[in-house]
Design an enzyme around this catalytic site. Sequence first.
Site, PDB file in Angstrom:
ATOM      1  N   ASP A  73       0.727  -1.189  -0.085  1.00  0.00           N
ATOM      2  CA  ASP A  73      -0.082  -0.076   0.001  1.00  0.00           C
ATOM      3  C   ASP A  73       0.726   1.093  -0.138  1.00  0.00           C
ATOM      4  OD1 ASP A  73       0.833  -0.877   2.441  1.00  0.00           O
ATOM      5  OD2 ASP A  73      -0.651   0.849   3.614  1.00  0.00           O
ATOM      6  N   ARG A  95       3.535   1.572 -12.085  1.00  0.00           N
ATOM      7  CA  ARG A  95       3.021   1.189 -10.449  1.00  0.00           C
ATOM      8  C   ARG A  95       2.097   0.113 -10.727  1.00  0.00           C
ATOM      9  NH1 ARG A  95       2.705   6.717  -9.940  1.00  0.00           N
ATOM     10  NH2 ARG A  95       0.472   6.798 -10.287  1.00  0.00           N
ATOM     11  N   LYS A 185      -6.080  -0.250   6.814  1.00  0.00           N
ATOM     12  CA  LYS A 185      -4.978   0.128   7.599  1.00  0.00           C
ATOM     13  C   LYS A 185      -4.784   1.617   8.007  1.00  0.00           C
ATOM     14  CE  LYS A 185      -0.371   0.819   6.788  1.00  0.00           C
ATOM     15  NZ  LYS A 185       0.939   0.540   5.744  1.00  0.00           N
ATOM     16  N   GLU A 225      -2.290   0.303  13.988  1.00  0.00           N
ATOM     17  CA  GLU A 225      -0.758   0.263  13.733  1.00  0.00           C
ATOM     18  C   GLU A 225      -0.034   1.325  14.154  1.00  0.00           C
ATOM     19  OE1 GLU A 225       0.440   0.034   9.593  1.00  0.00           O
ATOM     20  OE2 GLU A 225       2.577   0.145  10.185  1.00  0.00           O
ATOM     21  N   GLU A 227       2.971   2.618  14.788  1.00  0.00           N
ATOM     22  CA  GLU A 227       4.403   2.007  14.569  1.00  0.00           C
ATOM     23  C   GLU A 227       5.350   2.952  15.646  1.00  0.00           C
ATOM     24  OE1 GLU A 227       5.816   1.971  10.420  1.00  0.00           O
ATOM     25  OE2 GLU A 227       7.982   1.776  10.899  1.00  0.00           O
ATOM     26  N   LYS A 267      -1.102  -4.198  14.113  1.00  0.00           N
ATOM     27  CA  LYS A 267       0.195  -4.024  13.432  1.00  0.00           C
ATOM     28  C   LYS A 267       1.144  -3.268  14.347  1.00  0.00           C
ATOM     29  CE  LYS A 267       1.768  -3.269   8.896  1.00  0.00           C
ATOM     30  NZ  LYS A 267       1.714  -3.513   7.460  1.00  0.00           N
ATOM     31  N   SER A 309       7.659  -4.859   9.350  1.00  0.00           N
ATOM     32  CA  SER A 309       9.067  -5.148   9.357  1.00  0.00           C
ATOM     33  C   SER A 309      10.061  -4.026   9.831  1.00  0.00           C
ATOM     34  CB  SER A 309       9.440  -5.741   8.048  1.00  0.00           C
ATOM     35  OG  SER A 309       9.210  -4.853   6.950  1.00  0.00           O
ATOM     36  N   GLY A 310       9.481  -3.053   9.504  1.00  0.00           N
ATOM     37  CA  GLY A 310      10.061  -1.538   9.880  1.00  0.00           C
ATOM     38  C   GLY A 310      11.445  -1.324   9.544  1.00  0.00           C
ATOM     39  N   GLY A 311      12.067  -1.863   8.360  1.00  0.00           N
ATOM     40  CA  GLY A 311      13.393  -1.736   8.220  1.00  0.00           C
ATOM     41  C   GLY A 311      14.330  -2.924   8.437  1.00  0.00           C
ATOM     42  N   SER A 336       2.899  -8.801   8.241  1.00  0.00           N
ATOM     43  CA  SER A 336       2.251  -7.716   7.463  1.00  0.00           C
ATOM     44  C   SER A 336       3.528  -6.801   7.063  1.00  0.00           C
ATOM     45  CB  SER A 336       1.064  -6.938   8.296  1.00  0.00           C
ATOM     46  OG  SER A 336       0.648  -6.235   7.397  1.00  0.00           O
ATOM     47  N   TYR A 398       5.923   6.454   4.911  1.00  0.00           N
ATOM     48  CA  TYR A 398       5.144   5.500   4.063  1.00  0.00           C
ATOM     49  C   TYR A 398       4.306   5.803   3.128  1.00  0.00           C
ATOM     50  CZ  TYR A 398       4.464   0.399   3.393  1.00  0.00           C
ATOM     51  OH  TYR A 398       4.460  -0.654   2.772  1.00  0.00           O
TER      52      TYR A 398
HETATM   53  P1  13P Z   1       7.287  -2.434   6.408  1.00  0.00           P
HETATM   54  O1  13P Z   1       7.040  -3.819   6.797  1.00  0.00           O
HETATM   55  O2  13P Z   1       8.043  -2.132   5.292  1.00  0.00           O
HETATM   56  O3  13P Z   1       7.689  -1.532   7.542  1.00  0.00           O
HETATM   57  O4  13P Z   1       5.786  -1.889   6.092  1.00  0.00           O
HETATM   58  C1  13P Z   1       4.709  -2.352   6.687  1.00  0.00           C
HETATM   59  C2  13P Z   1       3.799  -1.134   6.616  1.00  0.00           C
HETATM   60  O5  13P Z   1       2.764  -1.331   6.131  1.00  0.00           O
HETATM   61  C3  13P Z   1       4.011   0.042   7.333  1.00  0.00           C
HETATM   62  O6  13P Z   1       2.854   0.718   7.495  1.00  0.00           O
END
Ligand code: 13P
Length: 398
Positions: A73, A95, A185, A225, A227, A267, A309-311, A336, A398
């Site tokens: 996304d 895309r 999300k 989420e 983050e 998430k 996964s966050g990097g 995810s 993002y």
């Molecule tokens: P990453 O797994 O690349 O962190 O992205 C997940 C995501 O959807 C962030 O909102």
Amino acid sequence: MAAASSATLKSSSVIDKCEWIKGQSLRQASAAFVRCHPTSPSALTVRASSYADELVKTAKTIASPGRGILAMDESNATCGKRLASIGLENTEANRQAYRTLLVSAPGLGEYISGAILFEETLYQSTTDGKKMVDVLVEQNIVPGIKVDKGLVPLPGSNNESWCQGLDGLSSRTAAYYQQGARFAKWRTVVSIPNGPSALAVKEAAWGLARYAAISQDSGLVPIVEPEILLDGDHGIDRTFEVAQKVWAEVFFYLAENNVMFEGILLKPSMVTPGAESKDKATPQQVADYTLKLLHRRIPPAVPGIMFLSGGQSEVEATLNLNAMNQSPNPWHVSFSYARALQNTCLKTWGGRPENVKAAQDTLLVRAKANSLAQLGKYTGDGESEEAKKGMFVKGYVY
Ligand code: 13P
């Protein structure tokens, strides 16, 4: 709230084909009210979404054994950065070509239960003219939609941000449901080096809770989420402390907004040291801290925890997930991922039609590895060097 009534009730092939909504008809969202102690002045009114059963079913379908979510996304701006990394221009056609490759990877639904789309993709067709959502449904994958409008600076805070998108959200979620989305999300962030301030945490939690209530009212399972960014040189104990605070507030406001916990998915970020910390944590340490956090803060009514996964590198994210699934958990503990599923796939494709098959194969390798990790059976054998490369980007948007 307007919900489905405000949307065009056009029938969609997605809706006809969906397994998880079989037997369910489109309806006007009429709120159900349960009134307790009606004669008492302190009567408690609890509002339940008319989609309650469907929400539970959708959440359970996504949180099914050995499966997780493909986050695809990326906003157009972020997708542009991805395409630029392989020398492609950020055009709608590029895309579309990339996302066609992802959704049509043969057999993807064995490992992937849901795919989060950007709005453009939800309404887009594949390069051979099929609706992207139809392709997903044929693969037994639930289509989802990113509904937040991104981050902006939060005045009065320590250079922190807040998430836009609540205005008009109920009409958008109703329309997305009509288009075939069944989950949503909303990503907001918390920065450890910048605080986090009490204001930023409260704002993040309140926004998530309002979004979750609105999504459930439109029949979309909200992914919640907050983050906690990897940025910073702090140790793992500091991440744990902040995560406890954040999740306490998130659940406080989710409850205040009468969000049905059985019909949400979470998430979270895994609990790790900051990306610039001198300490590195093993998968066992990440799993111990993260599971301790979840046990302290997440009610067992929540069906699924789908980590971002966050990097982290592709392999790191898979190893950490695997470590968390070495013994049974009260919730489905899964993934995810965006970067940790797509990185090698994107590079393998490189924008060349002749590489589509090889790129889809690499996507399936990652999806299968994470499926095994969800089941606690991933060994880490035979992974490529590319999959071991970290992808942390300071101040990532993002
Ligand atoms: P990453 O797994 O690349 O962190 O992205 C997940 C995501 O959807 C962030 O909102």
